[in-house]
Design a protein around this motif. Structure first.
Motif, PDB file in Angstrom:
ATOM      1  N   GLU A   2       0.109   1.208   4.007  1.00  0.00           N
ATOM      2  CA  GLU A   2       0.868   2.453   4.034  1.00  0.00           C
ATOM      3  C   GLU A   2       0.196   3.470   4.948  1.00  0.00           C
ATOM      4  N   TYR A   3       0.867   3.864   5.990  1.00  0.00           N
ATOM      5  CA  TYR A   3       0.325   4.923   6.829  1.00  0.00           C
ATOM      6  C   TYR A   3       1.218   6.146   6.716  1.00  0.00           C
ATOM      7  N   MET A   7       0.638   5.842  15.037  1.00  0.00           N
ATOM      8  CA  MET A   7       0.924   5.958  16.467  1.00  0.00           C
ATOM      9  C   MET A   7       0.663   4.581  17.050  1.00  0.00           C
ATOM     10  N   SER A   8       1.654   4.011  17.739  1.00  0.00           N
ATOM     11  CA  SER A   8       1.382   2.688  18.294  1.00  0.00           C
ATOM     12  C   SER A   8       1.802   2.602  19.749  1.00  0.00           C
ATOM     13  N   GLY A   9       0.944   1.971  20.521  1.00  0.00           N
ATOM     14  CA  GLY A   9       1.210   1.740  21.944  1.00  0.00           C
ATOM     15  C   GLY A   9       1.342   3.009  22.757  1.00  0.00           C
ATOM     16  N   ILE A  10       0.628   4.060  22.361  1.00  0.00           N
ATOM     17  CA  ILE A  10       0.773   5.331  23.082  1.00  0.00           C
ATOM     18  C   ILE A  10       0.131   5.234  24.464  1.00  0.00           C
ATOM     19  N   ASP A  22      -2.148   2.471  25.886  1.00  0.00           N
ATOM     20  CA  ASP A  22      -1.792   1.590  24.773  1.00  0.00           C
ATOM     21  C   ASP A  22      -2.693   1.818  23.559  1.00  0.00           C
ATOM     22  N   ILE A  23      -2.645   3.002  23.026  1.00  0.00           N
ATOM     23  CA  ILE A  23      -3.544   3.357  21.919  1.00  0.00           C
ATOM     24  C   ILE A  23      -2.805   3.302  20.583  1.00  0.00           C
ATOM     25  N   THR A  24      -3.500   2.761  19.599  1.00  0.00           N
ATOM     26  CA  THR A  24      -2.935   2.609  18.270  1.00  0.00           C
ATOM     27  C   THR A  24      -3.798   3.387  17.289  1.00  0.00           C
ATOM     28  N   LEU A  25      -3.125   4.098  16.404  1.00  0.00           N
ATOM     29  CA  LEU A  25      -3.885   4.881  15.420  1.00  0.00           C
ATOM     30  C   LEU A  25      -3.059   4.956  14.143  1.00  0.00           C
ATOM     31  N   GLY A  26      -3.668   4.578  13.015  1.00  0.00           N
ATOM     32  CA  GLY A  26      -2.981   4.673  11.735  1.00  0.00           C
ATOM     33  C   GLY A  26      -3.746   5.575  10.793  1.00  0.00           C
ATOM     34  N   LEU A  27      -3.067   6.586  10.293  1.00  0.00           N
ATOM     35  CA  LEU A  27      -3.725   7.522   9.373  1.00  0.00           C
ATOM     36  C   LEU A  27      -3.177   7.291   7.970  1.00  0.00           C
TER      37      LEU A  27
END
Lengths: 514, 379
Positions: A2-3, A7-10, A22-27
């Motif tokens: 659960e995020y 943010m994916s593939g930025i 191509d940056i991925t970030l899950g908070l």
């Protein structure tokens, strides 16, 4: 998994630079997620994308699993995303309450309705232990308190996702501890925090997970509890970095700088900002002035460099009395100065790099003939410094300094001051706001200079820096030197006591070459 | 303002094109105002203002003639601006310069030939320099805001000159100053006959050369010398200049004095033009002084660009005179000229945009390969 924000593939490209690739970030909900990277790694760009300041070229942002479009800060606020910027966005002559409600004021018949707002602010400040007085004017309160106002602004707008952009850069050690406490309190109440930083200690202290970026690329996300500082710094820099400074033993030589009874009055209050200070610095020695910000360090340095006049006492360098000498004379006698505020004092941001590199020497016969600047010489000299000190910029010597990154601006100043071949180098917070790689570099330069027999006086707010780099530590408290100790024989706890004024007997312990 | 600064820094990338775009936008804005106020006469009036300055050789001469004094007051404002000072005292410096020149021109009868007008110009520069020096020294030593002291100096200058003219060189019949000796006038150097239409000669004289030479000297001074390096350093960042051991007080004082000398010289060239023009004893601040401000702003404080912006402003006012043929009141013409200048200055912001577009294209083409990760955290 659960995020709350994913943010994916930025990908975001600026002319000539792919800032995010191509940056991925899950908070996750209610976590503190650190975003780590060197200057220019793309942290700020990524957060600006999340906050709606930039539109990404590629990539998706999801909130609670639903894709969202963020076109501007307004959209971000509606989605519950708030940001504390590195440089606060406060109205300085408004009071705390007015700043908090700015933009979301409650009104009754067209008049401001502040009582309700005040109650809500007090309630929030109690709930999250953010002590502020709503009636204080912003310009009267400390930086730490201003930051609390920024946090309250986000809470007042019911933001759930809080972005902190390098929040500790401007804080004293005590304030940093307080901030960490506040951040933990916020997550306990269900807020989620994105914490941009390049300070590893803080990540280890407070973050749950950490995402590392390097040169615009995603390196990885790690659980902080399962990693080490060394591992993080390697991820960030891309090579092994020594966090400990290798420092050969060196016996200090003869005294270079002797300060005795130096007193500087504060112009407004009339109190002694620097109060009867005496110390010396020897050849081949790094002497560090440690202390909490605002205890007279700036005034001491200004008096040493001639930027303000001393009210009493004397400054002697190489047996020459320089107490009343002007700034340029001191420079010519072999005093170099890496100033605390590189934008205010260290650089002329609208001049190009070459012009800035000759800022202390433009008038010497090497760079002028009959009053005319010798541009060939200036640019040739700039190119040698750029090569020797690895100063990176877009257009080399002709780059406007304003467009350079903070680390390279600092390198420019350091190279300029060291290349003057000074006898005494005064370095004030030389690593402030820099990333690990740059800090390592600057420390190496200082130790090299020490090896060449220069005297170095360093002012720092960071205990680690004081303990690692220096040979001797002077602790300044309320304008007085309250301790003069050998860096090897003192620990952080003891220094902390001196710094807070709870142990006023340190000078007797003596140290260095007296 | 930031965009203005950026554009300044990128002179090489921007070139003349954005300035031309700015001027075109300014002219269009002026045309719209004409359409609104007098639709029937708008096209004729607009053509008059555009062509009035270039219909014949005499008009071109008049444009250059009128450009001369505002070129110098423009240089005055621009030079102080480079040191971060707002020299709004050009009007005062202008009149004291004019008075000094007239005094030498009328009284120093013993000076032979060319020496006479040279002495008059020097006197004007010294008087103007003194008028700039006073706000400069107040700013440097007592941190008095130069805008306030300059405004005060404008009025002191105006009333003092009116008083002194009545005391020394008064021609009461015309309520103006006495005519200067012929030897005090600027040589024509054949310019009036070169720029003439038939027997109608223009008023152009060698004062134009003096102004252009001054622009070149100031440009070299600012861009090529140690002195200019120090002045601009003070203008960009006083604290850093001080840190580098530059005596910023000295820079401020000298900068204001040089600026004052330029405005004073402008006053001399206006009244030594050989047309027998006298200094009218009226309580009005010299408009040539204030006209220097838009001239400098349009030129973005670049001394060489001041030459052209002064000519542009003079071109509008010469063309404006012709608009009276189309029943526009002189006041309306002034307003229209002001609007054109205003919009031109505003749209100089375009420079920033065009410059960054050019930079973008260049980087796209050439430097894709060796990019540097500098994008994100620059300040």
């Amino acid at each position: 998994m659960e995020y709350i924000i994913e943010m994916s593939g930025i990908t975001k490209e600026f002319p000539g630079v792919i800032a995010n690739d191509d940056i991925t970030l899950g908070l996750r909900k209610a976590e503190i997620h650190a975003l780590l990277g060197e200057n220019g790694a793309g942290k700020s760009t990524l957060m600006s994308v999340l906050f709606g300041l930039y539109r990404p070229d590629k990539g998706i942002i999801k909130k609670n699993g639903d894709a969202v479009n963020i076109h501007g800060p307004g959209d971000a606020t509606r989605l519950g995303i708030g940001m504390v910027h590195q440089h606060f966005k406060l109205v300085h002559n408004f009071n705390v309450l007015e700043n908090i409600i700015l933009g979301v004021e409650t009104t009754k018949n067209g008049f401001l309705e502040k009582d309700q707002a005040r109650e809500r602010v007090l309630e929030l400040s109690k709930q999250y232990k953010l002590a502020v007085n709503p009636d204080d004017i912003i310009s009267d309160i400390t930086v730490g308190q201003q930051q609390r106002v920024e946090i309250l602004k986000m809470l007042y707008r019911n933001n759930e996702i809080l972005i902190f952009d390098e929040p500790t850069a401007v804080l004293t050690p005590q304030e940093i501890d307080e901030l960490m406490g506040i951040m933990r309190g916020l997550t306990a109440e269900g807020k989620s925090i994105l914490f941009i930083t390049h300070k590893l200690n803080e990540i280890m202290a407070v973050a749950d997970r950490c995402t590392v970026l390097r040169k615009g690329r995603y390196v990885g996300t790690v659980e902080v509890s399962q990693t080490t500082k060394e591992e993080l710094s390697e991820m960030m820099v891309g090579r092994k970095v020594s966090l400990q400074v290798a420092k050969p033993v060196r016996q200090p030589g003869k005294v270079i700088l002797e300060v005795s009874g130096l007193t500087v009055k504060n112009k407004q209050s009339g109190k002694n900002a620097v109060d009867n200070v005496s110390f010396n610095v020897c050849e081949g020695e790094i002497v560090c002035v440690a202390g909490i910000e605002g205890n007279g360090q700036s005034e001491l340095v200004y008096a040493l460099c001639g930027m303000t006049k001393a009210d009493a006492g004397s400054i002697t360098m190489n047996d020459k009395n320089l107490t009343g000498a002007g700034i340029r004379r001191r420079g010519e006698e072999g005093m170099a100065h890496i100033p605390e505020d590189r934008h205010k004092h260290g650089l002329i941001l609208d001049y190009n790099l070459a012009y800035n590199l000759v800022l202390q020497s433009y008038y010497s016969p090497k760079f002028q003939r009959a009053g005319f600047l010798r541009f060939n010489e200036i640019y040739r000299y700039a190119d040698t410094l750029i090569d020797a000190y690895d100063i990176r910029s877009g257009k080399g010597a002709r780059t406007t300094v304003r467009s350079m990154s903070g680390g390279n601006q600092q390198k420019a100043i350091v190279s300029r001051e060291i290349d003057r071949d000074p006898k005494l180098l005064i370095a004030v917070q030389p690593t402030r706001g820099l990333d690990v790689g740059a800090i390592e570099y600057i420390h190496k330069q200082l130790i090299n200079q020490r090896g060449k027999g220069k005297g170095i006086l360093m002012v720092t707010l960071e205990l680690d820096e004081a303990l690692n780099v220096s040979d001797r530590i002077l602790v300044i408290y309320e304008g007085r030197i309250v301790a003069d100790v050998d860096a090897k024989s003192v620990g952080p706890q003891e220094l902390g006591l001196y710094m807070s004024g709870s142990r006023p007997d340190g000078v007797k312990k003596g140290g260095g070459a007296q | 303002m930031n965009a203005l600064k950026k554009a300044l820094g990128r002179g090489e990338g921007a070139g003349v094109l954005p300035s031309l775009i700015a001027i075109v936008i300014g002219l269009l804005a002026g045309f719209i105002v004409l359409l609104v106020t007098k639709p029937g006469q708008a096209l004729g009036g607009f053509t008059a203002i555009l062509t009035g300055g270039i219909v014949d050789m005499k008009s071109i001469g008049q444009v250059l003639y009128q450009a001369t004094p505002i070129m110098l007051t423009g240089l005055s404002f621009a030079f102080a601006n480079k040191t971060g000072l707002f020299n709004i005292g050009t009007a005062g410096q202008f009149v004291v310069g004019a008075y000094a020149a007239l005094l030498v021109g009328v009284k120093c009868t013993f000076l032979p030939g060319a020496l006479h007008w040279i002495a008059a110009l020097l006197a004007a520069m010294i008087a103007g320099a003194l008028w700039g020096f006073i706000p400069g020294i107040l700013k440097a030593l007592r941190n008095v805001n130069e805008v306030i002291s300059c405004i005060i100096m404008n009025y002191i200058g105006m009333y003092m000159v009116n008083f002194l003219i009545k005391e020394t060189i008064y021609f009461s019949l015309k309520n103006q100053s006495m005519p200067v000796l012929a030897s005090a006038n600027m040589p024509k150097a054949g310019l009036n006959t070169l720029f003439s239409t038939g027997i109608n000669m223009s008023s152009l004289n060698s004062g134009l050369f003096v102004a252009v030479i001054m622009a070149v000297i100031l440009y070299v001074l600012l861009e090529k010398t140690v002195f200019g390096y120090e002045l601009k350093a003070c203008g960009y960042n006083r604290d850093a200049a001080r840190y580098a051991g530059i005596n910023e007080n000295r820079s401020i004082i000298i900068s204001m004095a040089v600026a004052g000398a330029m405005a004073g010289l402008g006053g001399a060239l206006l009244y030594l033009d050989g047309s027998g023009r006298g200094f009218n004893v009226v309580d009005v601040l010299a408009p040539e002084g204030f006209n220097g401000v838009p001239v400098a702003l349009l030129a973005m404080s670049n001394p060489i660009a001041v030459i052209f912006s002064a000519i542009f402003v003079a071109y509008l006012s010469v063309g404006g005179l012709r608009m009276q043929l189309y029943e526009f009141a002189p006041q309306a013409i002034e307003i229209i000229i002001a609007i054109i200048i205003y919009f031109s200055a505003l749209s100089l912001l375009i420079r920033g945009a065009v410059a960054s577009l050019i930079a973008k294209n260049r980087e796209r083409r050439g430097e894709r390969g060796n990019k540097q990760a500098e994008g994100g955290d620059t300040q």
